[in-house]
Each structure stands twice: as C-alpha cells, then as structure tokens.
Design an enzyme around this catalytic site. Sequence first.
Site, PDB file in Angstrom:
ATOM      1  N   LYS A  78      41.411  24.717  67.217  1.00 28.56           N
ATOM      2  CA  LYS A  78      42.856  24.499  67.062  1.00 28.56           C
ATOM      3  C   LYS A  78      43.487  24.384  68.443  1.00 28.56           C
ATOM      4  CE  LYS A  78      46.854  26.589  64.701  1.00 28.56           C
ATOM      5  NZ  LYS A  78      47.299  27.714  63.846  1.00 28.56           N
ATOM      6  N   SER A 153      49.680  26.518  59.632  1.00 27.13           N
ATOM      7  CA  SER A 153      49.746  25.595  60.730  1.00 27.13           C
ATOM      8  C   SER A 153      48.393  25.026  61.164  1.00 27.13           C
ATOM      9  CB  SER A 153      50.408  26.274  61.925  1.00 27.13           C
ATOM     10  OG  SER A 153      49.626  27.365  62.374  1.00 27.13           O
ATOM     11  N   SER A 177      48.307  30.990  58.405  1.00 29.04           N
ATOM     12  CA  SER A 177      47.920  29.678  58.949  1.00 29.04           C
ATOM     13  C   SER A 177      46.438  29.339  58.926  1.00 29.04           C
ATOM     14  CB  SER A 177      48.425  29.534  60.375  1.00 29.04           C
ATOM     15  OG  SER A 177      49.774  29.150  60.337  1.00 29.04           O
TER      16      SER A 177
HETATM   17  N1  GLN Z   1      53.890  29.441  58.040  1.00 28.11           N
HETATM   18  C1  GLN Z   1      54.152  30.643  58.768  1.00 28.11           C
HETATM   19  C2  GLN Z   1      55.162  30.378  59.854  1.00 28.11           C
HETATM   20  O1  GLN Z   1      55.605  29.281  59.944  1.00 28.11           O
HETATM   21  C3  GLN Z   1      52.870  31.202  59.331  1.00 28.11           C
HETATM   22  C4  GLN Z   1      52.365  30.437  60.473  1.00 28.11           C
HETATM   23  C5  GLN Z   1      51.127  30.998  61.080  1.00 28.11           C
HETATM   24  O2  GLN Z   1      50.406  31.761  60.448  1.00 28.11           O
HETATM   25  N2  GLN Z   1      50.913  30.637  62.330  1.00 28.11           N
HETATM   26  O3  GLN Z   1      55.497  31.239  60.603  1.00 28.11           O
END
Ligand code: GLN
Length: 494
Positions: A78, A153, A177
């Site tokens: 990532k 994400s 994410s």
């Molecule tokens: N969707 C969540 C956010 O936008 C979690 C994102 C993540 O785990 N990095 O904060």
Amino acid sequence: MNLEQLSLTEISKKISNHEVSSVEVTENLIRHIEKTEPALHSFITVTADLALDAARKFDEMNIKGESFLLGGVPIAIKDLLCTKNIKTTCASRMLENFVPPYTATAVEKIEQAGGIIIGKTNMDEFAMGSSTETSYFGKTRNPWDLDCVPGGSSGGSASSVAAHQAYAALGSDTGGSIRQPAAFCGIVGLKPTYGMVSRFGLIAFASSLDQVGPMTKTVEDAALLMNVLSGYDSKDSTSAQVPISDFVMPLKKNLKGMKIGVPKEFFIDGMDLEVKASIEKAITQLEQLGCTMIPVSLPHTKYSLSVYYIIAPAEASSNLGRYDGVRYGLRTPGDNLNQMYEKTRSSGFGAEVKRRIMLGTYTLSSGYYDAYYLKAMKVRRLIKSEFDQVFQKVDCLVTPTTPTPAFRFGEKTQNPLSMYLADIFTISINIAGVPAISIPCGFSKNKPIGLQLIGKPFEESTILQVAYQYEQSTLSNQLKPNLKKIEEFSKNEL
Ligand code: GLN
C-alpha cells in the site's frame, strides 16, 4: 492453471523447489498486470524493473539452497508504507513526488524474507475513506464488478490480490481499511492486534489506531505473512514485546470445544439480506465444525463510530501538521511564510483530508477538548473493557465484516456520513485494539461477502485457525473474478 493464480504458499514452494524461477514468476505477473491494470488501476506505481532485478538476485541465492519464507514471490505494498528510493504518495497531491530516504520495517521484513516488491497500491488519500475514490490518482475498480468500488482505504491492495496482480499485499487498517476492502473483493484481510506489527515507516493517519496487516488469497497465506511481519521493533515505541510463535502450524487444529460469541449489536436492521443469510449459514457451518455459539452483547459498540470520528480526525490533524511545504512534498509559493503554508495545504490536500483536519482541529481546540476528545477517550475505555469482559466467556467473536457488499461508484461520495457508515462493523475493533480477520463467505448479487472473526489481544492464532477451518470446509475462496472480462475492459481503456 496460470502461474499468477496460485497462492503465495503454493508459488513460494514451486520457486524453492526450482520448478519455476522467481524471474519467470515476476515476468509472468508483469504481463498479467499489463493486461488487467488499465481496467482496475490497482497500482499507483508498478516497480517492474526493480522487481526483476530483485528476482534475479533472489534466483542466484536460491541456487545456493538458502531458504526463505517468501522466497522470490512478488508482493504489493500500500502506498503509505515508505519504500527507500521508490515514490510513496499516500495517494495525495501533497506527496506526489515524495521519495522516502528509508524503508518501513514491515516492508523491510518482506524483503528480508525473500519477497519481491512488485508495486505500490492505490488507496484513499492518507487512508481516509472506504472506497478508494478519494485517491488523487483516480479510482480503482472492483475486479468482481467493474462498476463498483473495491472498498477502502486499501482498495488497490485488495483488487490487486483478488485479480491475481500480486500474490499478496500489505494494507493498513485504522477503522477497517484492510478488512472492508478484503470483504468487498473476496479475499482474506487481517488487522493484527495494535502493537503486533511495527508502524515504523507507515505514514501516520491516527497513530493510536493504525496497524499494518496482510491481504491474501488464502488464510494460510495470511498466517505465513504474519510469521514474517510480527514482532517487536525498537524503532516503534508502541511495538509490543510479546513472544511470537508460528502462525501456520496451529491452523490445522480442529475446532472442537471452541466457544464463539455472536454479538447481537452486529446484526442490525437495514442490513443486506443476502449478507445476513450468508453469515447465518457460516455460523451453522462453524457449529458443524464443533464450535459452540454463545449470544453476547457489546452495548457500547454503538458509540464506536462517534468515538472514532473524534479520535481519528484529532490525531490526523496533529499528524498531518507536518505537511507545511517546508520539509516534505508539495510547496506552493506565496508572498510570505503564512501564505506559503496556506497555499500549500489548500492545494495539496483533497476535500476529505481537509474535512478531517478541520474536524480534528475543532475537537482539540480549547473549550471543546473536554467535551469531545476527552469524552471520546472515556467511551473508548468503556468499549475496550466490554471486549475484555466478553473475552472471558468466549475464544473469539463472529460478525459480518460489512452490512452490504461493494457499492457503486459515486453512491456515497455526496454524503460523508453514509460513507463513514460503511465501517460500522469494523471500527470498534480498532477502538479496542484487538485483532480481526475478514474472510470470504458467500455472494450478494454476485459480489463477495466478508465474515469477520474478532480475537483476544495477541491471539491472532485463534482467529486464523477458525478462519482456516471454515475456509477448508466450505472452499469459500474457490470462486474467482472473471479475468477475461477485466482484460476485455482493459483493451477498451487503452
Ligand atoms: N474508512 C475509515 C476512515 O475513513 C477507516 C479508514 C482506515 O482504516 N484507514 O477513516
């Protein structure tokens, strides 16, 4: 079967037995990426040349008979894990041309285990999002349905693994994410216990919640990667000093006598009916494997989303203060220093990142700190202690990973709250700091559904074992996305 379709465990065996070389595997994968990437856009950077160099070096060592856990296997990373001499963008204009001077510990461990870095995957900007639509570099498509998001994400990591563009990928999980995109793309995703995997070199979003973890085709592959990734790192002050044992061997133990809690708060009205039915079927299957299901309650988890959207933006507003145009990344000149800061931050960050910075700055400001941040920290403690109590009665918990399967592009971008709700079942796990895994368990309208298993702190072994036994008994990961369709779509994109 085509080489790219093998699992990490299978391909690494073939390479170490000299049935195929790492160079052949890597070349084959690069060709497959070329054929599928125009449709999917899983990657921000494909490191084809570097990967081939590394594969050549690996093959030379392999001839000498040295053995490596990830021997010569291409793995995607990532794009928020720092990689020395390879661009690391966080999918942001702010870091569009940022080349880190060092490598994250998790990536270093992959390389030391013989893994080959094949590229840096697309994501929501600074990991803020659930659909990969906030990436500055454009969206990633879901390999199962090209009109749908891959989740986020870590959407690029998930789609790359699901479409066989990588044998495994690293993701990060602050509120879901790793698990939510794994569920949407029909793969395995594990968020380890907070402190289990080093965060050194992970570009910080919310430091008390962020964890790095594996995204794989099979549960065994996730266990194998945990053998590589976990362990104390003196470079990360929150890294835990716990003894690490092998994660692969215990997978084979049967589940007789295992007690699994079913928290009623995770079965809500408005949930997709096929998701509900698949989870119920999985629960029956686990009973057949010898598990005892115990209804439990985690009443404070209903506050998790609210707590998260105070704590995570608060930490983000502080962490992202470093992007000021002076030290890293973008600089947009102005007439004076303040104007330069303003112009840099206005043009470097996207709308969602700005929203989080503003929310966080507000809740940390004097007069509001006690009402919001301090209160959220207290509720966080309550949520954590509720998990501790439930874990005195059961070995792990089972829930859906998400209330619905993958949604369509644009469906949730106009209403941030509806996007935030996509993580309703994953967020409390980060608040409590415990480990959880998402594994495929069926389909809703031809899109994958994820089953979430939540474990006690540092007991990744238990959830991996339950996940493995379930996977083996149902062959839940056997169906694959239609690669021919993806290739056709790619041709039209070119
Ligand atoms: N969707 C969540 C956010 O936008 C979690 C994102 C993540 O785990 N990095 O904060």
